[in-house]
Design an enzyme around this catalytic site. Structure first.
Site, PDB file in Angstrom:
ATOM      1  N   PHE A 111    -114.783   9.571  31.488  1.00 55.24           N
ATOM      2  CA  PHE A 111    -115.693   8.755  32.300  1.00 55.24           C
ATOM      3  C   PHE A 111    -115.526   8.990  33.803  1.00 55.24           C
ATOM      4  CE2 PHE A 111    -114.497   6.061  28.558  1.00 55.24           C
ATOM      5  CZ  PHE A 111    -115.634   6.326  27.819  1.00 55.24           C
ATOM      6  N   GLU A 114    -111.211  13.399  36.313  1.00 53.40           N
ATOM      7  CA  GLU A 114    -111.776  14.522  37.059  1.00 53.40           C
ATOM      8  C   GLU A 114    -110.785  14.986  38.117  1.00 53.40           C
ATOM      9  OE1 GLU A 114    -115.662  15.669  39.806  1.00 53.40           O
ATOM     10  OE2 GLU A 114    -115.729  13.915  38.501  1.00 53.40           O
ATOM     11  N   ARG A 166    -124.160  10.501  46.678  1.00 58.71           N
ATOM     12  CA  ARG A 166    -125.032  10.253  45.529  1.00 58.71           C
ATOM     13  C   ARG A 166    -125.589   8.836  45.567  1.00 58.71           C
ATOM     14  NH1 ARG A 166    -126.441  12.492  40.456  1.00 58.71           N
ATOM     15  NH2 ARG A 166    -125.301  14.387  40.960  1.00 58.71           N
ATOM     16  N   ARG A 194    -118.507   7.391  35.710  1.00 62.92           N
ATOM     17  CA  ARG A 194    -119.807   7.693  35.101  1.00 62.92           C
ATOM     18  C   ARG A 194    -120.970   7.171  35.961  1.00 62.92           C
ATOM     19  NH1 ARG A 194    -120.597   6.455  28.695  1.00 62.92           N
ATOM     20  NH2 ARG A 194    -122.270   7.942  28.258  1.00 62.92           N
ATOM     21  N   ALA A 232    -120.976  14.917  36.434  1.00 64.47           N
ATOM     22  CA  ALA A 232    -122.343  14.920  36.964  1.00 64.47           C
ATOM     23  C   ALA A 232    -123.383  15.219  35.884  1.00 64.47           C
ATOM     24  CB  ALA A 232    -122.473  15.918  38.119  1.00 64.47           C
ATOM     25  N   GLU A 282    -124.688  10.486  32.077  1.00 68.16           N
ATOM     26  CA  GLU A 282    -124.637   9.391  33.047  1.00 68.16           C
ATOM     27  C   GLU A 282    -125.898   8.530  33.132  1.00 68.16           C
ATOM     28  OE1 GLU A 282    -121.923  10.872  36.665  1.00 68.16           O
ATOM     29  OE2 GLU A 282    -123.533  12.257  36.163  1.00 68.16           O
TER      30      GLU A 282
END
Length: 807
Positions: free
Chosen positions: A243, A247, A325, A357, A526, A747
């Site tokens: 989720f 990363e 974003r 997410r 992403a 997502e």
């Protein structure tokens, strides 16, 4: 009753590899308990275990550290601190401001300071508690708004502008100002952070870790150890959920395990318990908004100014791209003629927040929904009608604030379909009648849309590589740079390769992600996992297919044997296809003019003829460009769309509520695997609902995260899912040249959970005059619901004026 749904069982053996609801490639292992995760791997002989010693202070200078009792504890091999790191003491993914082990100062409660290495995991954990650390406390900032006002930011402020906002606000018939906030969210992956490192010959290091970004782990481990990247191999077969939390933040655990393995020359495993995992790692950013909006009599947006403050935590981590974003998703599904959008990333003495997410998209988009919902209630209109009035449309209303044209907009048709299939209008009237008669309960209904951009904000990350091996028996092995975290990425990639080669899905297998096989990969994030890695794998398979096609043409042109078709007059050279592209691969067979030969037989013959039966593949998303200075460009390859209708009932005495029914319609393009895509939509919806309704992060006055375990942090459980959940995929072959015209589903569906929050707001408004704007904060816990109910209720009667809220 639930409406009929498409079957999700295994398709018949003759089903095409792609476009069918094939089961997850590891499903049989999952249900049997045989799927191996990092903690399940057999431990090499002599494996020792690490445990982290954590800060008890939110901000302090480390005065002294005494490890005498630690070193004397049973089974302890040693202690590692920052000074023991031979390379760079940093695991920040972008800005180098995030130490692996604290050196000199600590910046949040839970920050790792040292690592204890012992023969057994329990011994290491117990020994870590024996350390004595003397601190000199320093001022700690815990509130992001206070930090932002003081100029404590991890990165410079960001601003995205379009049009003359001041003039548009001044000319608007209606102008509204407000302040609101949404909370953060703990990842709560089923499998926690874990890493196992083993020294190899000649100063090399093998690392197995639960990560979404093996290439980044390779780099940070190399930097930590002070060696070149080619001496580090990172392997990852599967994660038990990520989720976004794995990363960048898996780096600390990989580095500590590798550091200890290098120092003690033996395999080292680091697996923190759930409490420590939550205390150490970052979350979804909580966002705070100050906004001003101008609109007309129909509720159409004319201008929006918003200042967003996000809690970045103690370091930058991925907060910069998260904020970018968020800025690019403030519009959600709506045209903004004039916009002034600002974002500040507050430095607080709390965990360094990270990817989650949606990656900032949900925090940006939900503000648009909050604003439009408020406008509708003020005007006395149905919120769906005001949403429709603001949808992106044709020329003049089809360009985002950052300059990208919304060329693939299907929201009008999608929402029309969902409105009809969910009986939205009839249920709205039914709910109004129920609320007029019910003394305690209130029901609410909301339909919210989604427009979500697909691609990494940073253009160069939109690339992927893959290897495809065809063995002499016709079986196929695929390796690519994406990581499997339960989302079915390997399944989809295998489906695509099988489709390219015209063979059954069971003839294709994906192997563990491995930095020694595919280099310089991007994170599986992403929502680009299948888009990027699937295209790379398809390119590799296509190369092999063309080699086989050319070989087949030569073979039959020379009169070779092996075909099932008869060599009649129609097989003369002049009648045979001259173009390898005309050779057809399907159903496990290869069709060359009038000849048919089994795929495996052709492969065996090609091997004996020394035809190369493996290939690499590469893909880079076309058409992307982005100006980070002006925040303008074409950052997304395409948009994914969706909408949801949720109906809730609220107990106005307790603040408890229940989701009665949810209708979800999501745009997956031309779905590669409808079963997996439906599962992603369902899971994302529930996770989004959890974020906005029950998952609450709370730090005490000393900066200690108190919601650090399942006993204090609540995520949705089975009984929180509605008994009536209707999920459908909106068939809409992607206009962009994506993998089999599919669309990402990782997502975007999380934003469908917005509908639950606004249904709660609708129910609360019904407890007042029906037109008020309940000041409902997110997450909408029972306490938040009761506070909002108090705000919308009519003034108490004189007879009840003496009663306290508890009464």
């Amino acid at each position: 009753m639930n409406e009929p749904i498409e079957p999700t069982s295994s398709p018949p053996a003759s089903a095409p590899p792609a476009g069918q609801p094939h089961p997850h490639e590891s499903a049989h292992l999952h249900v049997a308990g045989e799927a191996t995760y990092v903690d399940d791997l057999p431990e090499p002989a002599g494996t020792a275990h690490a445990a982290l010693g954590l800060s008890t202070q939110a901000h302090a200078r480390i005065v002294a550290m005494d490890f005498g009792a630690v070193l004397a504890a049973p089974g302890v091999l040693g202690v590692l601190v920052a000074a023991d790191i031979p390379g760079r003491n940093d695991c920040g993914p972008i800005v180098h401001d995030d130490p692996i082990l604290a050196a000199g100062e600590v910046h949040y409660v839970g920050q790792p300071i040292f690592a204890v290495i012992a023969d057994e995991r329990d011994a290491a954990r117990r020994a870590a508690r024996l350390a004595r650390i003397d601190y000199a406390p320093l001022p700690a900032r815990l509130d992001p708004l206070e930090a932002a006002c003081a100029g404590e930011l991890v990165l410079p402020p960001m601003r995205l502008m379009r049009g003359d906002v001041d003039a548009a606000l001044a000319a608007a018939p209606h102008r509204v100002e407000g302040r609101w906030q949404v909370g953060g969210q703990e990842h709560f992956y089923l499998e926690g952070q874990v890493a196992l490192a083993q020294p190899r010959e000649d100063g090399c290091m093998q690392v197995w870790c639960s990560t979404q970004h093996p290439s980044e782990m390779q780099q940070v481990v190399a930097h930590c150890l002070g060696i070149a990247a080619h001496r580090v191999v990172v392997e990852m077969r599967r994660m038990g959920g990520g989720f976004g939390g794995k990363e960048s933040q898996s780096a600390l655990f990989a580095c500590v395990a590798a550091l200890a393995a290098a120092r003690f020359r033996r395999a080292i495993k680091l697996r923190p318990d759930r409490d420590d995992d939550i205390a150490i790692t970052g979350k979804r950013h909580d966002f705070h908004y100050d906004y001003t909006v101008g609109h007309d009599e129909e509720g159409r947006l004319l201008a929006l100014r918003v200042d967003m403050v996000a809690r970045a935590g103690c370091s930058a981590d991925l907060s910069g791209p998260v904020a970018t974003r968020a800025l690019c998703h403030v519009d959600n599904a709506y045209h903004l003629p004039a916009a002034d959008l600002r974002a500040r990333l507050a430095r607080t003495h709390t965990q360094s927040n990270t990817a989650f997410r949606g990656f900032g998209g949900p925090q940006g988009a939900i503000l648009a929904e909050w604003v439009i919902d408020g406008i509708a209630r003020t005007l006395g209109r149905d919120p769906l009608d005001v949403r429709r009035a603001n949808f992106y449309g044709g020329p003049g209303r089809d360009t985002t604030p950052y300059g990208q044209v919304v060329a693939d907009n299907v929201l009008h048709a999608l929402v029309d379909e969902l409105e009809a299939s969910s009986d939205y209008r009839a249920r709205r009237a039914e709910i109004a009648a129920f609320n007029a008669a019910a003394p305690v309960l209130r029901r609410g209904l909301a339909l919210t849309p989604v427009k979500f951009g697909i691609s990494f904000n940073l253009t160069h990350l939109n690339q992927a590589g893959a290897l495809v091996h065809v063995y002499a028996d016709g079986s196929v092995l695929v390796n690519h740079g994406g990581t499997e975290m339960g989302q079915g990425l390997h399944t989809k990639v295998c489906q695509v390769v099988a489709a390219e080669l015209g063979i059954a899905l069971e003839r294709v297998r994906a192997t563990a992600t491995d930095t020694s096989k595919v280099a310089n990969t991007s994170a599986t994030a992403a929502s680009t996992g299948a888009d990027l890695n699937g295209q790379a794998a398809a390119a590799a398979a296509r190369t092999i297919r063309m080699r086989l096609a050319e070989f087949a043409l030569r073979r039959f042109a020379e009169g070779g044997e092996g075909g099932q078709g008869e060599d009649r007059g129609d097989a003369r050279p002049g009648r045979r296809p001259a173009d390898p592209a005309a050779v057809r691969f399907a159903d496990g067979q290869v069709y060359v003019g009038a000849h048919t030969i089994p795929f495996a037989e052709l492969v065996g013959a090609a091997y004996r003829a020394r035809v190369q039966l493996w290939s690499d593949g590469f893909y880079a998303t076309p058409g992307l460009h982005w100006d980070a200075a002006t925040l303008t460009g074409h950052p997304f390859h395409y948009f994914a769309y969706g909408a949801a209708v949720s109906e809730v009932v609220v107990d106005t005495l307790t603040g408890e509520w229940r989701l009665l029914r949810a209708d979800l319609l999501h745009d997956a393009g031309s779905s590669i695997n409808p079963a997996i895509d439906r599962g992603q939509v369902e899971g994302a919806f529930i996770q989004g609902m959890g974020w906005l309704t029950m998952e609450e992060l709370w730090w005490n006055a000393e900066g200690r995260l108190m919601t650090h375990a399942p006993s204090t942090y609540k995520i949705p459980a089975a009984h929180d899912c509605p008994a009536d959940l209707r999920v459908r995929l909106f068939h809409n072959p992607n206009r962009a040249d994506t993998l089999l015209r599919s669309k990402a589903v990782g997502e975007p569906p999380l934003l469908l959970g917005f509908s639950v929050f606004f249904a709660l707001r609708d129910a609360i408004a019904a407890a007042g005059d029906g037109h008020s704007n309940p000041p409902l904060r997110a997450p909408a816990t029972p306490e938040a619901i009761l506070d909002a109910l108090d705000a919308v209720r009519r003034p108490p009667t004189p007879d009840a004026s003496h009663l306290t809220p508890d009464a």
